[in-house]
Motif scaffolding. Structure first.
Motif, PDB file in Angstrom:
ATOM      1  N   LYS A 146       0.831  -1.207   0.000  1.00 42.58           N
ATOM      2  CA  LYS A 146       0.000   0.000   0.000  1.00 42.58           C
ATOM      3  C   LYS A 146       0.866   1.259   0.000  1.00 42.58           C
ATOM      4  CE  LYS A 146      -3.911   2.265   0.649  1.00 42.58           C
ATOM      5  NZ  LYS A 146      -4.635   2.654  -0.532  1.00 42.58           N
ATOM      6  N   VAL A 147       1.833   1.326   0.885  1.00 47.09           N
ATOM      7  CA  VAL A 147       2.695   2.511   0.986  1.00 47.09           C
ATOM      8  C   VAL A 147       3.421   2.758  -0.324  1.00 47.09           C
ATOM      9  CG1 VAL A 147       4.792   3.422   2.079  1.00 47.09           C
ATOM     10  CG2 VAL A 147       2.987   2.443   3.494  1.00 47.09           C
ATOM     11  N   HIS A 148       4.052   1.747  -0.858  1.00 43.96           N
ATOM     12  CA  HIS A 148       4.834   1.918  -2.088  1.00 43.96           C
ATOM     13  C   HIS A 148       3.940   2.069  -3.320  1.00 43.96           C
ATOM     14  CE1 HIS A 148       8.634   1.457  -0.083  1.00 43.96           C
ATOM     15  NE2 HIS A 148       8.188   0.367   0.512  1.00 43.96           N
ATOM     16  N   GLY A 149       2.745   1.510  -3.269  1.00 44.52           N
ATOM     17  CA  GLY A 149       1.824   1.652  -4.388  1.00 44.52           C
ATOM     18  C   GLY A 149       1.220   3.039  -4.471  1.00 44.52           C
ATOM     19  N   ASP A 150       0.981   3.668  -3.316  1.00 43.91           N
ATOM     20  CA  ASP A 150       0.380   4.999  -3.284  1.00 43.91           C
ATOM     21  C   ASP A 150       1.391   6.109  -3.544  1.00 43.91           C
ATOM     22  OD1 ASP A 150      -2.070   3.904  -2.766  1.00 43.91           O
ATOM     23  OD2 ASP A 150      -2.121   4.460  -0.651  1.00 43.91           O
ATOM     24  N   ASP A 151       2.639   5.875  -3.182  1.00 40.70           N
ATOM     25  CA  ASP A 151       3.653   6.927  -3.317  1.00 40.70           C
ATOM     26  C   ASP A 151       5.005   6.285  -3.595  1.00 40.70           C
ATOM     27  OD1 ASP A 151       5.395   9.082  -3.128  1.00 40.70           O
ATOM     28  OD2 ASP A 151       4.729   9.697  -1.141  1.00 40.70           O
TER      29      ASP A 151
END
Length: 95
Positions: free
Chosen positions: A36-41
């Motif tokens: 989630k973290v790396h996918g969003d930003d």
């Protein structure tokens, strides 16, 4: 979080459903968080403290890792905190 042995004495650990000491629920939570973290930003940074007890935490999830973008060795944390403490002390003294 990843080990069911953490802060447990001999005989106090309940093995996971596979008989091991890892907490599969915690590992999946961390994988989902990193996705989630790396996918969003794409510029987001997540760092794992690498341990011989759990190698590969920095590897991508699709390679069996936890998906952290970077790793540091276990001594780095203490060295960095000591350095920051000295810097903070020097700044306070200079005022």
């Amino acid at each position: 979080m990843l080990s069911l042995d953490c802060s447990r004495g001999d005989g106090e650990r309940t093995p996971n459903r596979f008989g091991g000491r890892e907490n599969p629920v915690a590992a999946e939570f961390i994988r989902r968080m990193n996705r989630k973290v790396h996918g969003d930003d794409a510029s987001a940074v997540t760092i794992v403290e690498q341990s011989a007890a759990r190698p590969g935490g920095h590897r991508p999830v699709h390679e069996g890792g936890l998906g952290f973008g970077f790793k540091w060795d276990m001594g780095w944390t203490n060295d960095t905190l000591q350095h920051m403490s000295l810097c903070t002390e020097a700044i306070a003294t200079a005022r």
